[in-house]
Design an enzyme around this catalytic site. Structure first.
Site, mmCIF file in Angstrom:
data_model
loop_
_atom_site.group_PDB
_atom_site.id
_atom_site.type_symbol
_atom_site.label_atom_id
_atom_site.label_comp_id
_atom_site.label_asym_id
_atom_site.label_seq_id
_atom_site.Cartn_x
_atom_site.Cartn_y
_atom_site.Cartn_z
ATOM 1 N N ARG A 11 11.598 18.205 9.922
ATOM 2 C CA ARG A 11 12.771 18.242 9.039
ATOM 3 C C ARG A 11 12.521 17.404 7.793
ATOM 4 O O ARG A 11 12.120 16.258 7.878
ATOM 5 C CB ARG A 11 14.013 17.715 9.756
ATOM 6 C CG ARG A 11 14.499 18.604 10.873
ATOM 7 C CD ARG A 11 15.650 17.973 11.593
ATOM 8 N NE ARG A 11 15.189 16.730 12.237
ATOM 9 C CZ ARG A 11 15.996 15.830 12.769
ATOM 10 N NH1 ARG A 11 17.298 15.993 12.739
ATOM 11 N NH2 ARG A 11 15.510 14.751 13.343
ATOM 12 N N ARG A 51 0.852 -1.169 0.000
ATOM 13 C CA ARG A 51 0.000 0.000 0.000
ATOM 14 C C ARG A 51 0.899 1.234 0.000
ATOM 15 O O ARG A 51 1.219 1.788 1.045
ATOM 16 C CB ARG A 51 -0.851 -0.029 1.256
ATOM 17 C CG ARG A 51 -2.104 0.756 1.125
ATOM 18 C CD ARG A 51 -2.826 0.732 2.409
ATOM 19 N NE ARG A 51 -2.918 2.143 2.709
ATOM 20 C CZ ARG A 51 -3.625 2.684 3.633
ATOM 21 N NH1 ARG A 51 -4.286 1.956 4.434
ATOM 22 N NH2 ARG A 51 -3.661 3.964 3.798
ATOM 23 N N CYS A 78 16.779 10.917 8.340
ATOM 24 C CA CYS A 78 17.555 9.674 8.277
ATOM 25 C C CYS A 78 17.511 8.984 6.919
ATOM 26 O O CYS A 78 18.558 8.668 6.349
ATOM 27 C CB CYS A 78 17.077 8.709 9.349
ATOM 28 S SG CYS A 78 17.331 9.330 11.012
ATOM 29 N N LYS A 127 6.079 12.089 9.745
ATOM 30 C CA LYS A 127 5.451 10.835 10.162
ATOM 31 C C LYS A 127 4.548 11.127 11.362
ATOM 32 O O LYS A 127 4.681 12.173 12.009
ATOM 33 C CB LYS A 127 6.498 9.774 10.520
ATOM 34 C CG LYS A 127 7.324 10.100 11.752
ATOM 35 C CD LYS A 127 8.320 8.995 12.043
ATOM 36 C CE LYS A 127 9.085 9.324 13.326
ATOM 37 N NZ LYS A 127 10.027 8.255 13.661
ATOM 38 N N PHE A 164 2.516 8.413 0.541
ATOM 39 C CA PHE A 164 3.072 9.661 0.050
ATOM 40 C C PHE A 164 4.596 9.628 0.180
ATOM 41 O O PHE A 164 5.182 8.683 0.690
ATOM 42 C CB PHE A 164 2.460 10.818 0.848
ATOM 43 C CG PHE A 164 2.833 12.178 0.333
ATOM 44 C CD1 PHE A 164 2.623 12.509 -0.993
ATOM 45 C CD2 PHE A 164 3.384 13.114 1.172
ATOM 46 C CE1 PHE A 164 2.963 13.759 -1.470
ATOM 47 C CE2 PHE A 164 3.725 14.374 0.705
ATOM 48 C CZ PHE A 164 3.513 14.698 -0.618
ATOM 49 N N GLY A 222 10.071 11.439 4.171
ATOM 50 C CA GLY A 222 10.732 12.635 4.682
ATOM 51 C C GLY A 222 11.570 12.273 5.880
ATOM 52 O O GLY A 222 11.854 11.107 6.128
ATOM 53 N N LYS A 249 19.443 10.619 4.034
ATOM 54 C CA LYS A 249 20.888 10.555 4.288
ATOM 55 C C LYS A 249 21.421 9.139 4.061
ATOM 56 O O LYS A 249 22.472 8.950 3.434
ATOM 57 C CB LYS A 249 21.151 11.023 5.720
ATOM 58 C CG LYS A 249 22.587 10.908 6.195
ATOM 59 C CD LYS A 249 22.724 11.360 7.644
ATOM 60 C CE LYS A 249 21.964 10.383 8.486
ATOM 61 N NZ LYS A 249 21.917 10.614 9.890
#
Length: 178
Positions: A74, A2, A11, A67, A5, A8, A14
């Site tokens: 960030r 599923r 971690c 999240k 979006f 972000g 990077k």
């Protein structure tokens, strides 16, 4: 699967960059990994285009963090979208009136970064009052609340953080990107 979006946070981007650098250093081809950032950026563009295609410039966002249950904004793709909307890139579109709803920490962090032109609201009733289009990000809301929004003729753009009832998914004002 599923898909949702765009990703972000600090971690994953990077770590992906480091993994790609290691692969390149070892001359290992990684077409799937190479496509992740491009795919991520494409989802951001698709959300912007969906918003631009609406009849109203009054846009509300439920959740701006990257999240659920965090105050960390960030590298949040939703913040990227909001900044692009308020930057006036599409001058023919007119100005957007943006409102956000999130937990107190995320709202405070967002206000510090985005500035005073964004309306920070404290509950869904306020968000529905000032928004004709509501983007459901990582902020938990119930199906009943979504039904209420649709009943008030709000356009819903669900970024797939929620599991919606089949009746909601088939409503003409309910949209997803994937």
């Amino acid at each position: 699967m599923r898909p949702g979006f765009a990703y972000g946070g600090s971690c994953l981007a990077k770590e992906l960059k480091a993994l790609l650098a290691l692969a390149k250093a070892e001359s290992v081809k990684t077409p799937l990994l190479d496509a992740i950032s491009e795919s991520n950026n494409e989802l951001i563009k698709r959300l912007e285009l969906l918003i631009y295609g609406q009849k109203s410039n009054n846009i509300g966002f439920c959740g701006v963090s990257f999240k659920p249950n965090t105050d960390d904004i960030r590298n949040s793709p939703i913040v990227v979208v909001i900044k692009n909307l308020i930057s006036g890139k599409r001058s023919y579109q007119g100005e957007f009136n943006i409102a956000i709803l999130d937990n107190q920490g995320a709202s405070k962090n967002f206000s510090r970064e985005a500035g005073p032109e964004i309306d920070v609201v404290t509950n869904m009733d306020e968000l529905m009052e000032v928004s004709d289009v509501i983007v459901l990000g990582p902020y938990k809301i119930s199906d009943d609340l979504v039904v209420r929004m649709l009943g008030k003729n709000k356009v819903i753009i669900d970024l797939k953080w929620h599991s919606m009832d089949e009746n909601i998914k088939t409503h003409p004002n309910y949209h997803t990107l994937v």
